[in-house]
Design a protein around this motif. Structure first.
Motif, PDB file in Angstrom:
ATOM      1  N   LEU A 192       0.821  -1.205   0.000  1.00  0.00           N
ATOM      2  CA  LEU A 192       0.000   0.000   0.000  1.00  0.00           C
ATOM      3  C   LEU A 192       0.853   1.253   0.000  1.00  0.00           C
ATOM      4  CD1 LEU A 192      -2.777   1.290   0.100  1.00  0.00           C
ATOM      5  CD2 LEU A 192      -2.698   1.118   2.599  1.00  0.00           C
ATOM      6  N   ALA A 193       1.996   1.225   0.696  1.00  0.00           N
ATOM      7  CA  ALA A 193       2.863   2.410   0.740  1.00  0.00           C
ATOM      8  C   ALA A 193       3.351   2.791  -0.650  1.00  0.00           C
ATOM      9  CB  ALA A 193       4.048   2.151   1.668  1.00  0.00           C
ATOM     10  N   PHE A 208       3.740   6.814  -4.250  1.00  0.00           N
ATOM     11  CA  PHE A 208       4.195   6.939  -5.639  1.00  0.00           C
ATOM     12  C   PHE A 208       3.124   6.610  -6.678  1.00  0.00           C
ATOM     13  CE2 PHE A 208       7.962   5.606  -3.109  1.00  0.00           C
ATOM     14  CZ  PHE A 208       8.679   6.790  -3.209  1.00  0.00           C
ATOM     15  N   GLN A 209       1.960   6.131  -6.247  1.00  0.00           N
ATOM     16  CA  GLN A 209       0.920   5.712  -7.179  1.00  0.00           C
ATOM     17  C   GLN A 209       1.442   4.659  -8.150  1.00  0.00           C
ATOM     18  OE1 GLN A 209      -0.957   9.435  -8.777  1.00  0.00           O
ATOM     19  NE2 GLN A 209      -2.818   8.264  -8.521  1.00  0.00           N
ATOM     20  N   GLN A 210       2.228   3.758  -7.642  1.00  0.00           N
ATOM     21  CA  GLN A 210       2.777   2.676  -8.453  1.00  0.00           C
ATOM     22  C   GLN A 210       2.704   1.364  -7.677  1.00  0.00           C
ATOM     23  OE1 GLN A 210       6.445   5.446 -10.051  1.00  0.00           O
ATOM     24  NE2 GLN A 210       6.662   3.224 -10.227  1.00  0.00           N
ATOM     25  N   PRO A 211       2.563   0.250  -8.383  1.00  0.00           N
ATOM     26  CA  PRO A 211       2.669  -1.050  -7.712  1.00  0.00           C
ATOM     27  C   PRO A 211       4.073  -1.253  -7.167  1.00  0.00           C
ATOM     28  CG  PRO A 211       1.618  -1.267  -9.854  1.00  0.00           C
ATOM     29  CD  PRO A 211       2.188   0.112  -9.787  1.00  0.00           C
ATOM     30  N   LEU A 212       4.188  -2.080  -6.144  1.00  0.00           N
ATOM     31  CA  LEU A 212       5.469  -2.303  -5.491  1.00  0.00           C
ATOM     32  C   LEU A 212       6.517  -2.837  -6.465  1.00  0.00           C
ATOM     33  CD1 LEU A 212       7.081  -2.365  -2.839  1.00  0.00           C
ATOM     34  CD2 LEU A 212       6.170  -4.675  -2.439  1.00  0.00           C
ATOM     35  N   ASP A 213       6.098  -3.702  -7.383  1.00  0.00           N
ATOM     36  CA  ASP A 213       7.085  -4.320  -8.271  1.00  0.00           C
ATOM     37  C   ASP A 213       7.578  -3.401  -9.381  1.00  0.00           C
ATOM     38  OD1 ASP A 213       4.815  -4.209  -9.796  1.00  0.00           O
ATOM     39  OD2 ASP A 213       4.703  -6.355 -10.224  1.00  0.00           O
ATOM     40  N   TRP A 263       6.329  14.641   3.010  1.00  0.00           N
ATOM     41  CA  TRP A 263       5.617  15.879   2.709  1.00  0.00           C
ATOM     42  C   TRP A 263       5.900  16.945   3.771  1.00  0.00           C
ATOM     43  CZ3 TRP A 263       2.139  11.409   2.176  1.00  0.00           C
ATOM     44  CH2 TRP A 263       2.018  10.993   0.838  1.00  0.00           C
ATOM     45  N   ARG A 264       5.955  16.530   5.030  1.00  0.00           N
ATOM     46  CA  ARG A 264       6.191  17.505   6.102  1.00  0.00           C
ATOM     47  C   ARG A 264       7.672  17.789   6.318  1.00  0.00           C
ATOM     48  NH1 ARG A 264       1.978  15.520  10.863  1.00  0.00           N
ATOM     49  NH2 ARG A 264       0.044  15.835   9.656  1.00  0.00           N
ATOM     50  N   HIS A 265       8.501  16.771   6.144  1.00  0.00           N
ATOM     51  CA  HIS A 265       9.944  16.915   6.396  1.00  0.00           C
ATOM     52  C   HIS A 265      10.727  16.375   5.205  1.00  0.00           C
ATOM     53  CE1 HIS A 265       8.502  17.655  10.448  1.00  0.00           C
ATOM     54  NE2 HIS A 265       7.983  16.434  10.492  1.00  0.00           N
ATOM     55  N   VAL A 274       3.907  11.587  -4.787  1.00  0.00           N
ATOM     56  CA  VAL A 274       2.758  12.246  -5.400  1.00  0.00           C
ATOM     57  C   VAL A 274       2.157  13.228  -4.410  1.00  0.00           C
ATOM     58  CG1 VAL A 274       2.241  10.300  -6.886  1.00  0.00           C
ATOM     59  CG2 VAL A 274       1.209  10.413  -4.608  1.00  0.00           C
ATOM     60  N   LYS A 275       1.192  14.004  -4.890  1.00  0.00           N
ATOM     61  CA  LYS A 275       0.504  14.962  -4.031  1.00  0.00           C
ATOM     62  C   LYS A 275      -0.106  14.239  -2.842  1.00  0.00           C
ATOM     63  CE  LYS A 275      -3.500  18.055  -4.000  1.00  0.00           C
ATOM     64  NZ  LYS A 275      -4.655  18.556  -4.779  1.00  0.00           N
ATOM     65  N   GLY A 276       0.055  14.805  -1.654  1.00  0.00           N
ATOM     66  CA  GLY A 276      -0.461  14.168  -0.452  1.00  0.00           C
ATOM     67  C   GLY A 276      -1.946  13.900  -0.541  1.00  0.00           C
ATOM     68  N   GLY A 277      -2.354  12.688  -0.237  1.00  0.00           N
ATOM     69  CA  GLY A 277      -3.765  12.339  -0.224  1.00  0.00           C
ATOM     70  C   GLY A 277      -4.314  11.876  -1.552  1.00  0.00           C
ATOM     71  N   VAL A 278      -3.465  11.821  -2.600  1.00  0.00           N
ATOM     72  CA  VAL A 278      -3.995  11.458  -3.910  1.00  0.00           C
ATOM     73  C   VAL A 278      -4.515  10.035  -3.940  1.00  0.00           C
ATOM     74  CG1 VAL A 278      -1.846  10.602  -4.919  1.00  0.00           C
ATOM     75  CG2 VAL A 278      -3.553  11.699  -6.376  1.00  0.00           C
ATOM     76  N   THR A 279      -3.976   9.175  -3.096  1.00  0.00           N
ATOM     77  CA  THR A 279      -4.446   7.799  -3.043  1.00  0.00           C
ATOM     78  C   THR A 279      -5.269   7.570  -1.784  1.00  0.00           C
ATOM     79  OG1 THR A 279      -2.346   7.178  -2.017  1.00  0.00           O
ATOM     80  CG2 THR A 279      -2.545   6.888  -4.379  1.00  0.00           C
ATOM     81  N   ALA A 280      -6.145   8.519  -1.515  1.00  0.00           N
ATOM     82  CA  ALA A 280      -7.000   8.384  -0.347  1.00  0.00           C
ATOM     83  C   ALA A 280      -7.880   7.155  -0.484  1.00  0.00           C
ATOM     84  CB  ALA A 280      -7.865   9.637  -0.190  1.00  0.00           C
ATOM     85  N   GLN A 281      -8.415   6.716   0.652  1.00  0.00           N
ATOM     86  CA  GLN A 281      -9.327   5.590   0.589  1.00  0.00           C
ATOM     87  C   GLN A 281     -10.526   5.920  -0.286  1.00  0.00           C
ATOM     88  OE1 GLN A 281      -9.715   4.705   4.903  1.00  0.00           O
ATOM     89  NE2 GLN A 281      -9.506   2.595   4.265  1.00  0.00           N
TER      90      GLN A 281
END
Length: 860
Positions: free
Chosen positions: A282-283, A288-293, A316-318, A355-362
């Motif tokens: 999920l991270a 990154f909006q990309q699959p892990l592989d 994003w914060r640091h 990517v922009k924070g929150g772009v892959t929100a639930q």
């Protein structure tokens, strides 16, 4: 004597030592037994938890898969949006699943393996050409021609926010670089220790002593996994002891591969509000909006670095802190030979690339998701949707959703600026449906599409104004012996005293009465007075029944103002009504849900398309034709210049009292779209349907692919030329008139100017029987339409006749085939005819009645 005392003392000491040794032995035995018992207890807990362990996973939501077809219309920008939603990477040469390339208009795409609702589609390569926005030369990787090729479906989020969220991966799905980097950074002895690492503990102690503070821990990956599963993160000696014991037990029962897999799925790597981001799977999507592989080494390094403290190293914060930690991991990767020195130099200079924070929100599409939940609730409980890891297959088209969001957000801002409206005062909603399937392609419920609050597309019930008028005209067109598109309507003042004493006196927008006008002109220009007269003649109850047959379930007041739009509907309900018109009278229930499968994609429940026919195809087609004129010449004509003329667009503007609501509902052969603009406080916007909602609707439809060419009329419809009085002008006898469609049941009066002009009858007979020998229309079977061979013969006769006749005499037989007809003329107030003025007026507005509920389209 002394020696005797010494022996006694020595014996006494020996006995005491023996007793102490015995006591210590007993204590050790008891301790060992207690430890063994405790170990058994911990072992039972461990095995019970892990052997029966199932992740509590929220339902995964997928967009509809894009199916590429030979001859399919698609814009390059739309295709790029679809690839972006799928997180496909553009490469010079596709080297892995999830990549694509473009050379000129030649595309090559490598599809990922994916589990669809009808089974698994293995990874494969496809190539095609996109020329003039049309897909051609569709071939597979071996060069074989294909009729169609389905891509995988984009993951567009998960349902029911909050709690732990993860996208678990199996051991064989873990990229080796991820596993090796994690071991090198977190636990170099992982493959050799038995749960705890004395060497690691010693190394950590030395590092902490040198630093004078705690800078390194001695926990192994196994201990960290135990902590994540069984304990909180509060430091204590008891917790550390339990961690060590359970780590040893875990190593006894499970192999290294399983332990590493579970750690990779369990580690906390970020937070989004109440939603915890767990696991590398999920991270990778979250950051990154990309699959892990598909991650590159510097992206893997960032995720591994976050395992030390996702909050402290939040990119994003640091960002500077996160980049330093990432480069530290890259250095470790180089030291252990996982990357080369050249790669280290390259990747350590790259930006974080998150990517922009929150772009892959639930819930990245809150308006769409709300409707999806409504459709799911009858079948699945809240707990199942929150924890069972279901796979939800939906109708959302990512490229269509993207352009709808952009058109709404940008359009609202532009209107506020151009028309000097208070900033952030306007709100908007939009709904787009696929006509044939009823699939909801896109839904926007707020000017800020990501905002998960009040969903105006589903919940904002506002008066619809002139959007209701097509139901009035449809009711008339369903009576072909009484009404047709050329029937003259009385656009005259009207006054009705209601039972409560109120007086209903609607007016046209220009405050004028226009006299006798053709029905289709009254519809196109949205004249209130003509519509009110027509609706009252038809009967209010009959109009209400027509609205119901178009699929509307909203409350319909039993008052005359209903005829002009005194009914409250949501944009979603309006879309369903207009989609029924677009489908030729067949209402298809709008849906967001296609199928649901379990976490493995095995057990699948499909949801079928539901339809019902409430309107006959012939009057539905006639109404559609009238709405096409509304876009070309009526209140929607400002859109015609920006839309392709080869597409049969149709639609209707709507404005309510004091310009509170601005609507446009319309469709192409493929898509129905509805746009609403207004204010949440229901104050005036100063926008009509044509000045507010229409430009946004036009921007959406302009960028969508559409079927080109005229709509094929159903059987039972024929085109005939008529004059301004709605009288038939037989082209065999006279010229002129305006050709419009009629039902075969319609009986038209012949135009007086066409009578007796039969001097060329002898010549016509050379090419077949006289037209007057054809059976009267009323003797033909109603509803079965034109005989194709007879129609073709007639057109051929006419063409031959025109070619043989030269000079002025040819005009007796009407315009040459393929030439433009003369514009229809409207009767003047003195009864003489005058041409319609389509050029001297400004962009059409809408008519609003000043008394009673807000209702009418405006025509300045």
């Amino acid at each position: 004597m002394v020696s005797t005392k010494r022996r006694r003392t020595r014996a006494s000491t020996t006995k005491r030592r023996y007793r102490w040794l015995k006591l210590l032995f007993l204590l050790a035995l008891l301790g060992a037994l207690a430890l063994a018992g405790y170990m058994v207890y911990l072992d039972l807990q461990l095995r019970e938890r892990l052997d029966s362990r199932q992740y509590q996973l929220p339902a995964r939501v997928y967009a509809r898969p894009l199916v590429l077809r030979e001859g399919m219309v698609m814009h390059p920008g739309e295709l790029a949006s679809e690839f972006a939603a799928l997180s496909y990477r553009e490469q010079a040469v596709p080297s892995e699943p999830g990549s694509w390339t473009r050379e000129g208009m030649e595309y090559r795409v490598w599809r990922r393996d994916f589990i669809h609702s009808d089974g698994r589609s293995a990874g494969a390569v496809v190539s095609f050409r996109l020329r003039n926005d049309e897909i051609s030369n569709l071939r597979d990787g071996s060069g074989q021609r294909l009729a169609e090729f389905r891509l995988d479906a984009a993951n567009i989020g998960s349902l029911l926010g909050g709690g732990d969220d993860r996208n678990p991966v199996r051991f064989n799905e873990i990229p080796p670089l991820v596993a090796n980097t994690l071991i090198a950074v977190e636990d170099q002895d992982f493959l050799h220790h038995f749960g705890i690492s004395p060497r690691g503990i010693a190394r950590a102690m030395v590092a902490n002593v040198k630093a004078g503070r705690l800078v390194q821990g001695g926990s192994t990956i196994t201990q960290q996994l135990v902590k994540n599963i069984f304990f909180d993160h509060k430091p204590s000696l008891q917790r550390k002891i339990n961690e060590a014991l359970m780590a040893v037990l875990m190593e006894m029962h499970y192999d290294k591969g399983y332990i590493l897999q579970e750690y990779i799925n369990e580690v906390w790597l970020g937070q989004q509000g109440a939603r915890g981001i767990y696991g590398f799977g999920l991270a990778a999507e979250f950051y990154f909006q990309q699959p892990l592989d598909t991650l590159e080494p510097h992206q893997i390094a960032l995720l591994v670095g976050l395992a030390k403290g996702a909050s402290y190293y939040n990119p994003w914060r640091h960002p500077e802190r996160a980049q330093a930690r990432r480069n530290t991991v890259l250095d470790v990767m180089q030291t252990h030979g996982l990357i080369t020195q050249t790669q280290y130099a390259l990747y350590s200079t790259k930006s974080l690339g998150v990517v922009k924070g929150g772009v892959t929100a639930q819930n990245p599409y809150p308006a769409f998701t709300e409707r999806l939940l409504e459709e799911l609730r009858p079948y699945y409980s809240y707990e199942e949707l929150r924890t069972a890891g279901l796979r939800i297959y939906t109708t959302l088209a990512p490229s269509v959703q993207k352009l709808a969001e952009e058109a709404v957000s940008n359009g609202v801002q532009a209107l506020e600026k151009e028309r000097h409206i208070e900033d952030n005062s306007l709100q908007a909603a939009a709904v787009l449906l696929d006509n044939g399937s009823g699939n909801v392609l896109a839904m926007v419920g707020d000017r800020d599409p990501d905002y998960p609050g009040f969903n105006r597309a589903l919940e904002a019930r506002r008066q619809v104004g002139s959007l209701i008028k097509p139901a009035v005209y449809l009711t008339a067109l369903e009576r072909p012996l009484e009404y047709n598109l050329a029937t003259l309507l009385d656009d005259a003042p009207i006054r009705i005293e209601e039972a409560d004493g109120d007086v209903w006196m609607p007016q046209n927008f220009d405050k004028r009465a226009h006299g006798q006008i053709p029905l289709y002109v009254a519809l196109a220009k949205s004249y209130n007075l003509a519509t009110a007269h027509l609706g009252l003649d038809l009967g209010l109850q009959n109009v209400r029944q027509t609205i119901r047959r178009l699929g509307v379930e909203a409350h319909l007041p039993r008052v005359p103002a209903l005829l002009l739009g005194a009914v409250e509907m949501t944009p979603f309900e309006v879309a369903g009504m207009y989609q029924a018109i677009a489908n030729g009278g067949e209402a298809v229930q709008p849906r967001t849900l296609l199928a649901v499968a379990d976490a493995e994609g095995v057990r699948v429940q499909h949801f079928r398309r539901r339809t019902h026919r409430g309107v006959d195809p012939v009057p539905a087609y006639l109404l559609r034709w009238g709405l096409e004129q509304a876009v070309r010449e009526g209140t929607g004509r400002s859109s015609a210049k920006r839309l392709p003329g080869s597409v049969a667009f149709a639609g209707k503007t709507g404005t309510t009292n004091n310009n509170r609501d601005s609507w446009f509902a319309g469709f192409s052969p493929d898509v129905t779209a509805v746009v609403w603009l207004g204010r949440d406080d229901n104050e005036r916007t100063r926008l009509t349907g044509s000045t507010g909602a229409l430009p946004i609707w036009t921007e959406i439809m302009r960028k969508l692919p559409h079927q080109h060419g005229p709509i094929e009329p159903p059987r039972g419809v024929e085109f005939k030329p008529v004059n301004a009085r709605g009288q038939f002008m037989d082209p065999d006898y006279c010229r002129g008139g305006y050709e419009i469609p009629f039902s075969f049941e319609t009986r038209l009066q012949p135009a007086p100017e066409c009578r007796g002009q039969d001097r060329w009858r002898w010549f016509r007979n050379l090419f077949g029987r006289d037209r007057r020998d054809v059976a009267p229309r009323e003797q033909m079977t109603p509803g079965w339409g034109v005989n194709p061979s007879e129609q073709q013969l007639r057109e051929e006769r006419r063409r031959q006749l025109w070619e043989q006749l030269r000079g002025d005499d040819a005009e007796e037989f009407g315009p040459a085939p393929g030439s433009e007809d003369e514009p229809i003329e409207l009767p003047s107030e003195q009864g003489r005819s005058q041409p319609i003025d389509t050029e001297s007026r400004d962009v059409p507005g809408e008519e609003v009645q000043p008394t009673g509920p807000a209702l009418e389209d405006q025509w300045p």
